[in-house]
Design a protein around this motif. Structure first.
Motif, PDB file in Angstrom:
ATOM      1  N   GLN A 213      53.211  19.714 -13.266  1.00 49.40           N
ATOM      2  CA  GLN A 213      52.301  20.732 -13.778  1.00 49.40           C
ATOM      3  C   GLN A 213      51.840  20.337 -15.179  1.00 49.40           C
ATOM      4  OE1 GLN A 213      54.613  24.336 -13.763  1.00 49.40           O
ATOM      5  NE2 GLN A 213      55.780  23.778 -15.579  1.00 49.40           N
ATOM      6  N   GLY A 214      50.649  20.835 -15.566  1.00 55.02           N
ATOM      7  CA  GLY A 214      50.111  20.542 -16.883  1.00 55.02           C
ATOM      8  C   GLY A 214      49.105  19.407 -16.851  1.00 55.02           C
ATOM      9  N   LYS A 215      49.036  18.669 -17.966  1.00 50.91           N
ATOM     10  CA  LYS A 215      48.127  17.532 -18.094  1.00 50.91           C
ATOM     11  C   LYS A 215      48.848  16.380 -18.775  1.00 50.91           C
ATOM     12  CE  LYS A 215      43.911  20.347 -18.490  1.00 50.91           C
ATOM     13  NZ  LYS A 215      42.722  20.658 -19.343  1.00 50.91           N
ATOM     14  N   VAL A 233      46.173  15.669 -13.834  1.00 51.45           N
ATOM     15  CA  VAL A 233      46.420  17.110 -13.816  1.00 51.45           C
ATOM     16  C   VAL A 233      47.511  17.373 -12.790  1.00 51.45           C
ATOM     17  CG1 VAL A 233      44.088  17.690 -14.572  1.00 51.45           C
ATOM     18  CG2 VAL A 233      44.589  17.501 -12.120  1.00 51.45           C
ATOM     19  N   GLY A 234      48.042  18.586 -12.799  1.00 48.52           N
ATOM     20  CA  GLY A 234      49.159  18.911 -11.930  1.00 48.52           C
ATOM     21  C   GLY A 234      48.931  18.540 -10.477  1.00 48.52           C
ATOM     22  N   GLY A 235      49.957  17.945  -9.851  1.00 47.57           N
ATOM     23  CA  GLY A 235      49.863  17.553  -8.453  1.00 47.57           C
ATOM     24  C   GLY A 235      49.276  16.179  -8.241  1.00 47.57           C
ATOM     25  N   GLN A 255      57.362  19.152  -4.332  1.00 45.89           N
ATOM     26  CA  GLN A 255      58.681  19.334  -3.713  1.00 45.89           C
ATOM     27  C   GLN A 255      59.320  17.993  -3.406  1.00 45.89           C
ATOM     28  OE1 GLN A 255      58.764  21.068   0.245  1.00 45.89           O
ATOM     29  NE2 GLN A 255      60.737  22.036  -0.150  1.00 45.89           N
ATOM     30  N   ASP A 256      58.525  17.058  -2.923  1.00 48.71           N
ATOM     31  CA  ASP A 256      59.058  15.736  -2.597  1.00 48.71           C
ATOM     32  C   ASP A 256      59.523  15.005  -3.849  1.00 48.71           C
ATOM     33  OD1 ASP A 256      58.492  16.306   0.006  1.00 48.71           O
ATOM     34  OD2 ASP A 256      56.979  14.738   0.277  1.00 48.71           O
ATOM     35  N   VAL A 257      58.688  14.998  -4.887  1.00 50.67           N
ATOM     36  CA  VAL A 257      59.037  14.200  -6.067  1.00 50.67           C
ATOM     37  C   VAL A 257      60.207  14.802  -6.839  1.00 50.67           C
ATOM     38  CG1 VAL A 257      56.692  13.315  -6.275  1.00 50.67           C
ATOM     39  CG2 VAL A 257      57.358  15.335  -7.583  1.00 50.67           C
ATOM     40  N   GLN A 258      60.444  16.106  -6.671  1.00 51.33           N
ATOM     41  CA  GLN A 258      61.574  16.735  -7.377  1.00 51.33           C
ATOM     42  C   GLN A 258      62.850  16.765  -6.550  1.00 51.33           C
ATOM     43  OE1 GLN A 258      60.522  20.107 -10.304  1.00 51.33           O
ATOM     44  NE2 GLN A 258      59.089  20.395  -8.612  1.00 51.33           N
ATOM     45  N   ALA A 259      62.799  16.276  -5.324  1.00 55.13           N
ATOM     46  CA  ALA A 259      63.964  16.365  -4.443  1.00 55.13           C
ATOM     47  C   ALA A 259      65.180  15.667  -5.042  1.00 55.13           C
ATOM     48  CB  ALA A 259      63.623  15.773  -3.072  1.00 55.13           C
ATOM     49  N   TRP A 260      64.973  14.534  -5.725  1.00 51.59           N
ATOM     50  CA  TRP A 260      66.125  13.793  -6.257  1.00 51.59           C
ATOM     51  C   TRP A 260      66.883  14.597  -7.311  1.00 51.59           C
ATOM     52  CZ3 TRP A 260      66.351  12.882 -11.427  1.00 51.59           C
ATOM     53  CH2 TRP A 260      65.163  12.821 -12.157  1.00 51.59           C
ATOM     54  N   THR A 261      66.205  15.531  -7.987  1.00 47.36           N
ATOM     55  CA  THR A 261      66.903  16.347  -8.979  1.00 47.36           C
ATOM     56  C   THR A 261      67.905  17.290  -8.328  1.00 47.36           C
ATOM     57  OG1 THR A 261      65.228  18.118  -8.982  1.00 47.36           O
ATOM     58  CG2 THR A 261      64.888  16.244 -10.489  1.00 47.36           C
TER      59      THR A 261
END
Length: 337
Positions: A213-215, A233-235, A255-261
């Motif tokens: 999210q953001g820039k 930009v976000g996404g 969701q995919d890119v944050q899964a490892w967290t």
């Protein structure tokens, strides 16, 4: 804004401008707790005059960064850091002393305690080992989630918040401050953010950037090659290499890119060789493909990064793959014939 204007505004709205000064100093202190930052946001949002005063103070900060090298400024900072009588508030010392020290200057300069004591930036290094993840809370309210086998170096100075991603992968949640940019250096490029959440990964001479999210502003600084720049930009996501080339911007699934967290991998039609490379990052026991015909098997699913045994069981049940341990730190995969 010059000092005469700031003083004039301070006289017409002493409460808003005086409180803005105090909040500015508090937020620059490296040990400022999250609850105090939350209290600041409540103060700023409670009255438009509060927000206006703080915006003007941030402008003063931006305009005065170069002036911090002036001898009068350094002398004023040293004077302001001298102990005060116990009857005086410890939060009120900064602006009166500095204003006295450089009345002849155009700009008013804010010098927090931790910068006035040394000309060197405040720095720290954080490292994770294979299979380890760590969340680091930074002094400005930002945070970094370090993935497995990752190292970052954090250096905060008066002009910038700098993070060097030396290897691995990290997710950054940045506390916004337009006057104090947050810049991630990775390989031969930089990623500059203000109030965003994003990930950067260094892998085999390539840097991947994913913006949740953001820039973001990305600029490459190759040793040999042509510099390039891009924005996200976000996404969206992109990659750049050591030569300075930037890939085409592409869509990402947050969701995919944050899964490892969360200790997971969301896999969509991956080659088995790529999946094994990724799983190997999270374990000291490495998987190796012993039969080349297995490399291009396509796999989809959700896998837990810290559960190699279940991962192997799924491979053996779903794709007729045999796993054989050859030593304490190596398992070889072959066809189960």
């Amino acid at each position: 804004m010059n000092m005469d204007r700031w003083n004039a505004n301070r006289e017409t709205a002493p409460d808003s401008y005086g409180e803005a000064e105090q909040w500015f100093v508090r937020l620059l202190e490296p040990d400022c707790p999250a609850e105090e930052r939350a209290a600041f946001e409540r103060w700023r949002n409670a009255d438009p005059a509060h927000a206006a005063a703080y915006r003007e103070l941030e402008l003063v900060w931006r305009q005065s960064l170069d002036a911090t090298k002036h001898p009068a400024v350094a002398a004023a900072a040293r004077q302001s850091l001298r102990p005060e009588p116990q009857t005086r508030s410890p939060r009120r010392w900064l602006f009166p002393a500095l204003a006295t020290g450089f009345a002849a200057l155009v700009a008013v300069v804010v010098v927090p305690r931790w910068l006035a004591h040394s000309s060197e930036p405040v720095s720290a290094t954080y490292t994770t080992t294979a299979g380890q993840q760590q969340t680091v809370q930074l002094s400005d309210g930002s945070s970094i989630v370090l993935d497995t086998d990752t190292q970052v170096s954090v250096r905060y100075s008066a002009s910038t918040r700098r993070v060097d991603l030396l290897h691995g992968q990290a997710q950054f949640s940045v506390h916004g401050n337009h006057a104090w940019p947050f810049v991630v250096h990775a390989l031969h490029g930089t990623v500059t953010a203000v109030g965003t959440q994003f990930q950067v990964r260094v892998n085999d001479g390539c840097t991947d950037v994913a913006l949740i999210q953001g820039k973001l502003a990305i600029a490459t600084e190759p040793q040999n090659g042509t510099p390039h720049d891009a924005s996200l930009v976000g996404g969206q996501g992109l990659a750049y290499d050591e030569s300075g080339r930037i890939s085409r911007v592409h869509a990402i699934d947050p969701q995919d890119v944050q899964a490892w967290t969360e200790g997971k991998l969301f896999v969509h039609d991956w080659r088995l060789s790529d999946l094994i490379d990724e799983m190997n990052r999270y374990s000291t026991t490495k998987l190796q493909i012993g039969d080349p015909s297995l490399r291009d098997i396509r796999i989809s699913g959700v896998f837990h990064t810290n559960d190699q045994q279940t991962f192997l069981a799924l491979l053996q049940q779903g794709w007729s793959i045999q796993a054989k341990r050859v030593d304490a730190n190596q398992i070889v995969l072959t066809h189960n014939r």
